[in-house]
Design an enzyme around this catalytic site. Structure first.
Site, PDB file in Angstrom:
ATOM      1  CB  SER A 199      75.066  90.859  52.031  1.00 16.63           C
ATOM      2  OG  SER A 199      76.403  90.373  52.045  1.00 16.63           O
ATOM      3  CE  LYS A 200      70.214  84.949  53.230  1.00  9.28           C
ATOM      4  NZ  LYS A 200      69.499  84.445  52.089  1.00  9.28           N
TER       5      LYS A 200
END
Ligand code: GLU
Length: 492
Positions: free
Chosen positions: A254-255
């Site tokens: 994820s980010k």
């Protein structure tokens, strides 16, 4: 289906950018198609009008094009099984749903969403899972007639048959499931919009898809799809569910782990060939320990069997290493073309087609992991005036008498002829010996003079590349700087 050229598809929902996970799914499909002389189809799953946008579609197409994943059918290129945007295929889903009702595989459901929500909440409060109770399957015809006459909103639900069934997954092997754990899911909502399950199966049938290669997150949907293929009288395609991509901490990428969008990697200075090579090895292996593989090599060795069932870890250091390898090997003129936009973006003027610039790139590229590194490495060579980094000043410019040594070197270089590496090196070493200092001290100071930094490629090569005039001018400027430094009040 032996002997039939495969038809595979990448089917992104344009509700976000092209994620590296999506790009890897697209790549596996593309490699499979190219390996077997098949067809790679791009289908945009934009039935969720609220969350889809044209900008996202553009971003996804740009990302695929940048990676070189060209599609044979889809947006922009058309094809015999179009349209390739689901928002333009709504009638087909409605027709298919109606057909399923006619054939007894589906039924109208008039249940109010509030009732369904209440039932679900009550069951959850008891700690139970709730499945649709088939209330509308049991409606007497008079009641149906009443509801129809009143124009009650109706959805279409699939009548899940009670059966044990299974599908063969190319990655995970046989996956069996008991349909009793699947509720009568909605195919068409009361606003006549299809659910994902309906649209994906209708399209996979109509587009003649032979292999569905998609993320593991869809495994739980596949039993529903298998049942729908059966109900629609079509053979199910082969399935391959590709493992998830995890970050270094083994949590889903994820980010938090850094960039996840393909566009972002492009912006950060990765080469598409390196990105493709790296993504191909996320969850797939050709066997052995081959790492650097060109696109034709990947195509030649790709197979669904090589996909591992375990999750793949996105290792940025490996990507950086790989990108460095590609930067080092790219024909230098191509590298110049690839770095040009990065120089423009950084506002550094670069004579990209000049032979001296190509020589500079050759000199610098062994130190670059990203194209942005090339810009930073080249900056002092291209700038009018060198900026001395404070750390470099501190470390290499404080020795007493340095200005005189540097002045002597400038004089020696002015007389160096030819101005090639061997003669430049002799001039530097000779000056150091004459002045009774270590060659290293003079080299460090020279490096600061010509690059402003503590590190650079081999200093003699650097001086030759800059040429006599620039090298001497930069050394003389350093002499001036050193004089100013001595007369300035000491910093605290
Ligand atoms: N549109 C789906 C998604 O973006 C993919 C559907 C599929 O591959 O079956 O997750």
């Amino acid at each position: 289906m032996p002997g039939v050229a495969p038809r595979v598809r990448f089917a992104p929902s344009p509700t976000g950018y092209l994620h590296v996970g999506g790009a890897r799914t697209a790549l596996f499909n593309w490699l499979y198609a190219r390996r077997h002389g098949g067809t790679f189809i791009l289908r945009i799953e934009d039935t969720d009008v609220e969350r889809s946008s044209a900008d996202m579609v553009t971003g996804i197409l740009d990302g695929l094009r940048w990676l070189g994943l060209d599609w044979d059918e889809g947006p922009g290129v058309g094809g015999p099984r179009g349209p390739y945007f689901q928002s333009e295929r709504l009638d087909r889903y409605r027709d298919a749903a109606a057909r399923l009702v006619t054939d007894g595989h589906a039924y109208y459901c008039y249940c109010a969403p509030e009732r369904l929500r209440d039932e679900r909440e009550k069951a959850e409060a008891r700690g139970e899972a709730w499945q649709y109770d088939r209330a509308c399957l049991a409606l007497p015809p008079e009641r149906i007639a009443e509801l129809e006459a009143a124009g009650a909103p109706r959805a279409i639900r699939f009548k899940v048959p009670a059966a044990e069934t299974a599908f063969e997954d190319a990655v995970h092997g046989r996956i069996a499931f008991d349909t009793r754990s699947i509720e009568d899911f909605v195919l068409l909502r009361s606003d006549e919009h299809p659910t994902y399950h309906l649209s994906v199966v209708v399209d996979d049938i109509e587009m003649g898809i032979t292999h569905v290669v998609r993320g593991d997150d869809h495994i739980s949907n596949t039993p529903k799809h298998v049942l729908l293929f059966e109900a629609l009288g079509a053979p199910a395609p082969s399935f391959a569910h590709v493992p998830l991509i995890l970050g270094g901490d083994k949590k889903r990428l994820s980010k938090r782990h850094g960039a996840t969008s393909v566009t972002e990697y492009r912006r950060q200075g990765y080469l598409p060939e390196a990105m493709v090579n790296f993504l191909a090895l996320l969850g797939w292996s050709p066997g052995g320990d081959r790492e650097l593989m060109s696109i034709p090599e990947l195509v030649a060795s790709f197979s669904l069997d090589g996909i591992s069932g375990g999750n793949a870890v996105f290792n940025t250091e490996k990507l950086d290493w790989m990108n460095g390898q590609y930067i080092a090997r790219l024909p230098v003129a191509e590298l110049a073309a690839a770095v040009a936009p990065f120089f423009a973006e950084a506002g550094v003027k670069a004579p990209v087609s000049d032979p001296s610039f190509l020589r500079l790139l050759d000199l610098l590229r062994p130190r670059a992991k990203r194209l942005t590194d090339v810009v930073e490495l080249a900056r002092p060579f291209l700038a009018e005036t060198v900026e001395y980094e404070p750390a470099a000043v501190e470390k290499h410019l404080t020795a007493p008498g340095l200005a005189l040594h540097v002045t002597a070197l400038a004089a020696a270089l002015r007389a160096t002829d030819p101005f090639d590496e061997a003669h430049v090196e002799a001039a530097v070493r000779g000056t150091a010996t004459e002045r009774g200092i270590k060659a290293g001290a003079l080299i460090h100071a020279t490096r600061v003079a010509v690059t402003g930094r503590t590190a650079s490629p081999g200093i003699f090569e650097v001086l030759v590349l800059l040429g006599r005039e620039t090298s001497v001018a930069r050394l003389e400027r350093l002499v001036g700087f050193l004089a100013a430094l001595r007369s300035a009040p000491p910093s605290q």
